[in-house]
Design a protein around this motif. Structure first.
Motif, PDB file in Angstrom:
ATOM      1  N   ASN A  30       0.854  -1.189   0.000  1.00  0.00           N
ATOM      2  CA  ASN A  30       0.000   0.000   0.000  1.00  0.00           C
ATOM      3  C   ASN A  30       0.892   1.241   0.000  1.00  0.00           C
ATOM      4  O   ASN A  30       1.373   1.676   1.052  1.00  0.00           O
ATOM      5  CB  ASN A  30      -0.926   0.001   1.216  1.00  0.00           C
ATOM      6  N   ALA A  31       1.113   1.784  -1.191  1.00  0.00           N
ATOM      7  CA  ALA A  31       2.100   2.843  -1.371  1.00  0.00           C
ATOM      8  C   ALA A  31       1.801   4.085  -0.537  1.00  0.00           C
ATOM      9  O   ALA A  31       2.726   4.810  -0.154  1.00  0.00           O
ATOM     10  CB  ALA A  31       2.196   3.217  -2.847  1.00  0.00           C
ATOM     11  N   GLN A  32       0.525   4.339  -0.249  1.00  0.00           N
ATOM     12  CA  GLN A  32       0.192   5.568   0.481  1.00  0.00           C
ATOM     13  C   GLN A  32       0.858   5.616   1.851  1.00  0.00           C
ATOM     14  O   GLN A  32       1.285   6.689   2.306  1.00  0.00           O
ATOM     15  CB  GLN A  32      -1.323   5.680   0.640  1.00  0.00           C
ATOM     16  N   TYR A  33       0.976   4.460   2.521  1.00  0.00           N
ATOM     17  CA  TYR A  33       1.566   4.455   3.852  1.00  0.00           C
ATOM     18  C   TYR A  33       3.079   4.646   3.783  1.00  0.00           C
ATOM     19  O   TYR A  33       3.676   5.263   4.674  1.00  0.00           O
ATOM     20  CB  TYR A  33       1.211   3.162   4.578  1.00  0.00           C
ATOM     21  N   ARG A  34       3.687   4.125   2.749  1.00  0.00           N
ATOM     22  CA  ARG A  34       5.120   4.349   2.573  1.00  0.00           C
ATOM     23  C   ARG A  34       5.392   5.809   2.245  1.00  0.00           C
ATOM     24  O   ARG A  34       6.348   6.400   2.754  1.00  0.00           O
ATOM     25  CB  ARG A  34       5.660   3.440   1.468  1.00  0.00           C
ATOM     26  N   GLN A  35       4.555   6.397   1.402  1.00  0.00           N
ATOM     27  CA  GLN A  35       4.717   7.809   1.069  1.00  0.00           C
ATOM     28  C   GLN A  35       4.541   8.686   2.301  1.00  0.00           C
ATOM     29  O   GLN A  35       5.275   9.666   2.496  1.00  0.00           O
ATOM     30  CB  GLN A  35       3.727   8.193  -0.030  1.00  0.00           C
ATOM     31  N   GLN A  36       3.572   8.333   3.163  1.00  0.00           N
ATOM     32  CA  GLN A  36       3.376   9.087   4.395  1.00  0.00           C
ATOM     33  C   GLN A  36       4.609   8.982   5.298  1.00  0.00           C
ATOM     34  O   GLN A  36       5.041   9.978   5.883  1.00  0.00           O
ATOM     35  CB  GLN A  36       2.143   8.563   5.134  1.00  0.00           C
ATOM     36  N   ALA A  37       5.167   7.764   5.406  1.00  0.00           N
ATOM     37  CA  ALA A  37       6.334   7.567   6.263  1.00  0.00           C
ATOM     38  C   ALA A  37       7.522   8.384   5.760  1.00  0.00           C
ATOM     39  O   ALA A  37       8.219   9.040   6.551  1.00  0.00           O
ATOM     40  CB  ALA A  37       6.689   6.086   6.332  1.00  0.00           C
ATOM     41  N   TRP A  38       7.749   8.355   4.444  1.00  0.00           N
ATOM     42  CA  TRP A  38       8.898   9.075   3.899  1.00  0.00           C
ATOM     43  C   TRP A  38       8.671  10.583   3.869  1.00  0.00           C
ATOM     44  O   TRP A  38       9.623  11.351   3.996  1.00  0.00           O
ATOM     45  CB  TRP A  38       9.256   8.542   2.516  1.00  0.00           C
ATOM     46  N   LYS A  39       7.430  11.030   3.726  1.00  0.00           N
ATOM     47  CA  LYS A  39       7.146  12.463   3.836  1.00  0.00           C
ATOM     48  C   LYS A  39       7.507  12.956   5.223  1.00  0.00           C
ATOM     49  O   LYS A  39       8.090  14.036   5.392  1.00  0.00           O
ATOM     50  CB  LYS A  39       5.675  12.736   3.534  1.00  0.00           C
TER      51      LYS A  39
END
Length: 318
Positions: free
Chosen positions: A100-109
């Protein structure tokens, strides 16, 4: 530090029974589920038994965790003995390849926001919390580096990937990292230098990796595309992490304590971490030593003390 109790593959009723029991044991609520007032602030970190590894993370698990324990990523400033420290909790379960890419994007943001804050205020020491420990070579701890992928996503990992670990060490430069996951516990010293021996080309982009600032400027897509180049940069700039026990470490930039598991098999271990202003000369070099399962370190004009408390086998006899 995450994985306080197993929350996967159980009924909704059992999940909330376990939450009630955990919060009651830790004196956050009473037996009637009413909040208890006090001077303590509770923070929880999501582990693989809370939300799953990257391959299995689902919105249902994420939302359920957040509703009961708070944000996956968070940071705060605290006054400590006349100075200021920054504390940050990372959603380590979604830093590496996640379905689920959205959670990875949130973590890296969130990580990138921390990088910006660190660049603005490098004099404020950072204490970092991560369920999954940083990458280390075999022999530094009981666990060895291992990541298993399923369809390109993390199905299991003992440590964060070498490229993710390199980014966190170079770009966040934490003084202390407190991690979990490895039940046996571990202490390790990480040493970094800002400049590589030679520039490493990043494909045909015209970019190279030569310094920490080059690495910190990469986007998440570039971090994925150039993992092998980042790992080579790490080999040139990060000394292999060393576990230490009973002796001082001559050089270190980040100390990491992997907290021993609270399970009865490991004697119900809990960690106590203290920070106090150093009474010694502020220009004294960084120093760390271990004794038993305690760690004492000096940096940034502060003294950091970690000690382990064994609570026994969780059996009460009346």
């Amino acid at each position: 530090m995450g994985d306080i109790f197993s929350c996967q593959w159980i009924s909704v009723e059992e999940y909330y029974n376990r939450i009630h029991r955990f919060k009651w044991i830790s004196h956050q609520i009473d037996a009637q589920n009413k909040s208890l007032s006090g001077n303590h602030v509770y923070f929880s970190i999501a582990g693989n038994h809370d939300i799953g590894y990257g391959e299995e993370t689902e919105p249902y698990h994420i939302n359920r965790y957040v509703n009961n324990f708070g944000p996956l990523n968070r940071e705060w400033l605290a006054r400590v003995d006349g100075g200021t420290h920054r504390f940050a909790i990372l959603n380590a379960m979604n830093l590496d390849k996640t379905r689920n890419a959205q959670y990875r994007q949130q973590a890296w943001k969130f990580v990138q926001q921390l990088v910006t804050e660190r660049q603005k205020h490098p004099d404020i020491p950072l204490i970092l919390f991560s369920h999954v420990p940083l990458h280390k070579p075999a022999g530094a701890c009981v666990d060895s580096p291992r990541i298993i992928y399923r369809k390109g996503f993390v199905q299991y990992q003992d440590y964060l990937s070498p490229s993710t670990s390199a980014f966190l060490l170079h770009c966040l430069a934490p003084t202390f990292v407190l991690s979990g996951h490895d039940h046996n516990g571990c202490r390790a010293a990480h040493s970094t230098k800002a400049i590589a021996a030679q520039a490493i080309p990043l494909g045909s982009t015209g970019k190279t990796l030569l310094s920490s600032s080059d690495l910190c400027a990469l986007t998440l897509d570039e971090l994925d595309e150039f993992q092998s180049e980042i790992e080579e940069f790490a080999r040139q700039t990060i000394a292999p992490a060393t576990g230490f026990n009973g002796t001082g470490t001559a050089e270190w930039d980040t100390l990491e304590v992997t907290v021993r598991s609270a399970m009865g098999e490991f004697d119900g271990a809990a960690g106590i971490f203290d920070i106090s202003a150093s009474r010694r000369h502020s220009s004294a070099p960084r120093h760390a030593r271990a004794s038993g399962r305690a760690v004492e370190a000096r940096a940034n004009g502060y003294e950091y003390h970690y000690r382990e408390v064994l609570l026994g086998n969780h059996i009460a006899i009346r």
